[in-house]
Enzyme design. Structure first.
Site, short mmCIF file in Angstrom:
data_model
loop_
_atom_site.label_atom_id
_atom_site.label_comp_id
_atom_site.label_asym_id
_atom_site.label_seq_id
_atom_site.Cartn_x
_atom_site.Cartn_y
_atom_site.Cartn_z
CB CYS A 1 -0.95 0.10 1.19
SG CYS A 1 -2.13 -1.25 1.27
NE ARG B 1 4.60 1.67 -0.19
CZ ARG B 1 5.66 1.38 0.56
NH1 ARG B 1 6.87 1.57 0.06
NH2 ARG B 1 5.53 0.93 1.77
CD1 TRP C 1 -0.10 -6.12 -3.31
CD2 TRP C 1 -0.49 -6.85 -1.23
NE1 TRP C 1 0.19 -7.47 -3.28
CE2 TRP C 1 -0.05 -7.94 -2.02
CE3 TRP C 1 -0.80 -7.09 0.10
CZ2 TRP C 1 0.11 -9.23 -1.52
CZ3 TRP C 1 -0.65 -8.38 0.61
CH2 TRP C 1 -0.20 -9.43 -0.20
CG ASN D 1 1.81 0.77 4.16
OD1 ASN D 1 1.56 -0.40 3.95
ND2 ASN D 1 3.04 1.25 4.14
N GLY D 2 -0.27 -1.03 6.26
CA GLY D 2 0.14 -1.88 7.38
C GLY D 2 -0.98 -2.84 7.72
CD GLU E 1 17.27 -12.59 -8.35
OE1 GLU E 1 16.79 -13.15 -7.36
OE2 GLU E 1 16.89 -11.48 -8.75
CE LYS F 1 13.85 -10.53 -10.61
NZ LYS F 1 14.57 -10.39 -9.39
CD GLU G 1 9.98 -10.94 -9.08
OE1 GLU G 1 9.32 -10.45 -8.15
OE2 GLU G 1 11.20 -10.80 -9.18
CG HIS H 1 19.02 -37.07 -5.08
ND1 HIS H 1 19.38 -38.26 -4.50
CD2 HIS H 1 20.16 -36.49 -5.52
CE1 HIS H 1 20.70 -38.37 -4.55
NE2 HIS H 1 21.19 -37.32 -5.17
CE LYS I 1 11.65 -2.23 -6.07
NZ LYS I 1 12.08 -3.54 -6.59
#
Ligand code: M6R
Length: 609
Positions: free
Chosen positions: A2, A27, A76, A102-103, A482, A486, A489, A505, A604
């Site tokens: 947010c 955000r 968000w 926000n939170g 990584e 990338k 996402e 395995h 983000k």
């Protein structure tokens, strides 16, 4: 998660808020809204489900909502689905108090239950509505009185922007464990969740601490503690350019930030290499203290955690210090046994990641030294760590990190080489060689960017894949992790990274005809073993993309498509081999027609657990 922005001043508020929110959309982008105090000092709330553009169109770019004072929000969703009812700002019952948040308010249900018994009605499913109704309950004409009463009663994390109808021309804000900065300019005063939101108006900011309150008017800014006593704050000047937070001619922030990597890495290493010697004053450690380190813990989330994986190989290999790498979300709850001479490194682009921040606090309680490797100046992790080494990546806007990740790696290399030198685990010649190699990385990254069109061609070919695998050994395994993140996402292609030695395995049973396997083979001592692993999956029908160093041309006997990266010392190849994988993720997403800068469900900065 947010984004909040608030403004009061001499200009119309709504266009300024919309502009600020557009810089905070990374955000969250489930809904957006604004509360504006109009000329009759009534609060008007406008909100819309979906991207900010919907709100922009609804309000004729803000011109349809006149007023010089307001707060805005981009959401968000945590509590309650994305909808207009759940979008912020939220009102109290007579629409005289508006709140953006926000939170997460952890005890919202018990507050809600209490207020319902007192006759309050709730119209959203959000935790935030509990705050505005509680404000209503305590409000008797003194905003500070009501706000402080609410602050001691709510549990969780919050950054709040608040308007009171009977206090026209005033914006109140408060924070606890969620980011919030305050900006000052000639045209007015601001609050924001992050610097880019106000950068085009001012570079003069104040940082507010947990449980502090700020009151903005067009004439000035006042800060208060929880006891309602006025406190002094020092203004700080941010040295980011406003243009740095714009796309600057690139189609997307992600591509722009991929292209900014040579500069970002150079900016991060140059100030710390003087006359070919590494000096990192910000570590605040004497040689004796460095010699005494018995163990390093690296704690982080997402890509920053992947930097930790690379760091383990590099620091252990060079400086011979044992390194444990932990996901912050696990570390914070596992009560690790830590020796007195341990060093904990928290890596974070935003400096606000909730789990990383909680891990930092848990470590500090044990009296262990914490070093933050952080990009956002003045962020919570930067302020709470014992020492902070800033990565000079500049503002990173795309949800998928690229340049911040690269600068975090560069910081780790500098630390590893310095520690190795101080602890005498490398000689002068090796030291000089490592320093030279690190200095050469920006140019080598630049060279790889020249391969962009080949990678775009390849990404188009595989854009309809359902699954991909990234395999590697040693440092190449970390690169695969990584690369795989990338890919998944932003493109939503299911991808997994495996240590190549683990294939037999279990995971090799997933390989079938046509599936893409990206094999990374940059480590000379593991190269032949990697080729064998790639041959094994190829024999089972996989299509192989190889990533290796210039000179390893026999890779083409096994791989169907090969990307070469310049040679460097094997410790530093992560910085080079990741570039084609960033491009692969980017172009796959583009080929699928998806929004690469704002992937679904993500934000983000993950400021809640
Ligand atoms: O701000 P931080 O570096 O603490 O963020 C950590 C992760 O949330 C972040 O790296 C995330 O995984 C990125 N979206 C990866 O591209």
């Amino acid at each position: 998660m947010c984004g909040i922005v608030g403004y009061v001043g001499f200009e119309q508020a709504a266009p300024i808020l919309l502009d600020g929110l557009s810089k905070l959309e990374y955000r969250g982008y489930d809904s957006a809204g604004m509360a504006i105090m109009d000329e009759e000092d009534k609060i008007e709330v406008v909100k819309a489900k979906g991207r900010l553009q919907v709100l922009r169109e609804m309000t004729d770019s803000g011109h349809a909502v006149p007023g010089v004072c307001g707060v805005g929000h981009t959401r968000w969703a945590t509590h309650g689905e994305p909808s207009v009812a759940n979008a912020h700002p939220h009102f109290n019952k007579d629409k005289s108090i508006a709140v953006v948040h926000n939170g997460i308010i952890e005890n919202y249900q018990s507050i809600r239950d209490r207020l319902v018994k007192k006759g309050y009605e709730f119209i959203s499913q959000t935790d935030t509505e509990a705050v505005v109704q509680l404000l209503d309950y305590y409000y008797q004409g003194d905003p500070l009185e009501a706000i402080t009463k609410v602050m001691v009663r709510v549990e969780g994390s919050y950054a709040l922007g608040i308007l009171f109808q009977d206090h026209p021309g005033e914006v109140y804000a408060v924070r606890k464990d969620s980011p919030m900065i305050v900006g000052h300019s000639e045209e007015g005063n601001f609050i924001a969740s992050d610097v880019p939101a106000i950068l085009s108006h001012t570079k003069n900011v104040y940082y507010i601490e947990n449980m502090e309150i700020v009151k903005l008017t067009k004439e000035g800014i006042k800060f208060y503690n929880i006891d309602k006593e006025e406190i002094e704050k020092e203004m700080v000047t941010i040295d980011w350019d406003a243009e740095a937070a714009e796309k600057g001619g690139y189609e997307h922030f992600m591509l722009k930030e991929i292209y900014e990597q040579p500069k970002a890495v150079r900016d991060t290493i140059s100030p710390r290499i003087k006359d070919d010697r590494i000096e990192i004053e910000e570590l605040g450690m004497t040689e004796e203290e460095i010699q005494k380190i018995s163990k390093i813990y690296i704690v982080a989330c997402g890509s920053a955690y992947h930097v930790g994986i690379t760091a383990k190989y590099v620091i252990e290999g060079m400086a011979r210090i044992p390194v444990e790498v932990d996901l912050a979300s696990e570390f914070r709850y596992r009560d690790p046994i830590m020796e007195e001479n341990s060093l904990v490194i928290i890596i974070s682009q935003s400096g606000e990641t909730a789990d990383s921040l909680a891990a930092l606090r848990a470590v500090k309680e044990k009296g262990i030294r914490v070093l933050g490797i952080v990009n956002v100046v003045g962020s919570s992790i930067a302020r709470e760590a014992d020492n902070v080494m800033y990565t000079w990546a500049g503002p990173e806007i795309a949800v998928a990190t690229t340049k911040a990740y690269s600068t975090q790696l560069a910081s780790i290399y500098l630390i590893a080489i310095l520690f190795a030198k101080v602890r005498n685990t490398i000689d002068d010649q090796a030291y000089a060689g490592y320093v030279e190699e690190v200095k050469a990385l920006p140019d080598k990254i630049q060279t790889i960017l020249g391969d962009r069109e080949r990678i775009q061609w390849f990404a188009n070919k595989f854009a309809s894949s359902h699954d991909m695998f990234f395999i590697g050994r040693g440092l190449d395994y970390g690169i695969g992790m990584e690369g795989s993140l990338k890919m998944k996402e932003v493109s939503y292609v299911h991808s997994e990274a495996y240590a190549a030695g683990e294939l037999k395995h279990g995971p090799i049973s997933l390989i079938e005809k046509g599936i893409l396997v990206v094999g990374i083979a940059t480590q000379p001592q593991l190269y032949d073993k990697m080729i064998s692993n790639m041959a094994e999956v190829k024999a089972r029908g996989a299509y192989i993309m190889g990533v290796t160093n210039y000179g390893n041309y026999e890779m083409e006997d096994t791989a169907d498509f090969t990307v070469y990266v310049p040679k460097t010392n094997p410790y530093f190849t992560t910085s080079l081999a990741i570039i084609p994988l960033q491009l692969l993720g980017y172009y796959t997403t583009l080929a699928k027609g998806l929004d690469v800068d704002k992937p679904r469900n993500l934000a983000k900065s993950v400021t809640v657990e």
